[in-house]
Design a protein around this motif. Structure first.
Motif: not given
Length: 433
Positions: A152, A154, A178, A183-185, A211-213
């Protein structure tokens, strides 16, 4: 300055012959238009700052990577940069990615690889559809080097490539990684970004689906306009003339150098920030061994072996510091179109069997000329730096890389570095814990 090509901009021949347009502020300073007879993709953006197809001042290579790293740091901040993992794409961006990671002060650097070795553990794979060799392998000594401590967090994974054409490869890599190491970024960093508005939207859509940046940064943004029938025209060109022979063959010298067992020679199996100091010390020793047989009065082209790019770059940098006139480039798996035409970036080409792996596969080297030496290849020396798996009979056999280079007139010094295996690095890290 780059070497071995026409002293003009090098931008015009493909544009004039095929009505190809390359646009974008700064793009023309970073790439030249080349060709390849490949129905998947017939154009080639030949970088002037990467040290792949064109022999390049090592300071120019390092400087471009530093500027790219600074863009990443500006985007994510110094704190995240120090905890980030950087992934360079094989084969062209393995050295670039290492330089970016070094400048960022990243926690870990890793590059993908096309080399399949016996007993090597592959952690993940992803595909690159337009490439000559499509499958990328991820081979860290420990999957924990690649996985975030907290999924979770950044802390980003920074993916480095020399160019972004559509963004598809970067998003395919992110999707594959992923799935195993979420990871989100993510940050995608490249020398040039050639996506159009529709391709940028597609990347955003795919990132939303995952669902990621995903942030993109590049030294220059541009576009390329290919006319109808371009691919068919290029694929229909006559086969290029390769392996030029000189009037007098050059000499061959082989130097084999040790390497510390617990120090990675690059990012194939993971390179930690703590590895930098012992790596630099070992690289100086390799550079000294490479310098011993050289003539200080003659220019030198340092050539790395395919994705083995970073250590040869460091050797070129050290030779330059010692007063040699040095340029740097590497061999490649990818065939490109060679034409001795002013304004075209691939003026000379060499084809030879793969030194390791499948010896029926072909490998390539382009230009390989020091600045101002186009008329006299024998005036410049070649230092070929390779790792231990490439030190095979095929490297020295008739038609092999050393043979085609010496027959062209170059004196060639082969520097074989006794690099560690994934297994030996893993054992050294386990002992160090």
């Amino acid at each position: 300055m780059s070497a071995g090509i026409d002293r003009d901009t090098g931008r015009t021949w493909v544009g004039e012959a095929f009505a190809v347009r390359l646009e974008g502020e700064g793009v023309g300073d970073l790439v030249r238009l080349g060709l390849r007879r490949n129905p998947k993709r017939a154009h080639l953006l030949v970088s002037t700052v990467l040290g792949k197809h064109i022999p390049t001042d090592p300071a120019l290579v390092r400087g471009a990577a530093d500027r790219l790293a600074d863009l990443v740091v500006d985007r994510i901040g110094t704190e995240l940069s120090a905890t980030a993992t950087v992934l360079g794409f094989a084969e062209t961006a393995t050295g670039l990615g290492h330089c970016v990671s070094d400048r960022m002060g990243a926690a870990c650097y890793l590059h993908s690889t096309r080399r399949r070795g016996d007993g090597v553990t592959v952690t993940a794979t992803f595909e690159e559809g337009h490439s000559h060799a499509t499958t990328h392998l991820i081979e860290p000594t420990d999957a924990a080097l690649f996985a975030p401590d907290d999924p979770a967090t950044e802390v980003p994974l920074v993916l480095v490539d020399d160019e972004i054409s559509t963004g598809a490869t970067a998003l395919e890599a992110i999707a594959a990684l992923h799935e195993q190491y979420p990871r989100p970024f993510y940050v995608v960093a490249s020398l040039v970004d050639m996506r159009d508005a529709g391709q940028r939207r597609q990347c955003e859509t795919e990132a939303d689906r995952l669902g990621v940046r995903v942030d993109f940064v590049a030294l220059a943004h541009g576009s390329i306009d290919l006319p109808a029938g371009f691919t068919e025209q290029v694929c229909g060109l006559a086969a290029p003339r390769l392996n030029p022979a000189g009037p007098v063959a050059g000499r061959l010298t082989t130097v084999r150098t040790p390497w510390p067992a617990g120090v990675p020679d690059g990012g194939r199996h993971g390179f930690l920030r703590a590895d930098a100091a012992p790596f630099d010390e070992a690289a100086v020793a390799v550079s000294s061994a490479a310098a011993a047989p050289l003539d200080p009065a003659s220019p030198v082209v340092v050539i790395g072996h395919e994705e083995f790019m970073y250590l040869p770059l460091c050797v070129a940098e050290h030779l330059a510091q010692e007063g040699f006139s040095v340029t740097y480039q590497t061999s490649t798996r990818s065939p490109a179109y060679v034409l001795d035409e002013p304004g075209y970036p691939l003026r000379r080409g060499f084809e030879f069997p793969a030194p390791e792996g499948d010896h029926t596969a072909k490998r390539y080297l382009y230009n390989a000329l020091a600045p101002g030496e186009a008329a006299d290849p024998g005036a410049s020396q070649v230092v070929f730096v390779c790792d231990r798996p490439a030190d095979t009979d095929e490297l020295y056999a008739p038609g092999g890389l050393t043979d085609v280079l010496t027959r062209s007139g170059h004196d060639v010094v082969v520097v074989v570095v006794d690099t560690p295996s994934q297994r030996s690095l893993r054992m050294s890290r386990e002992v160090a814990r």
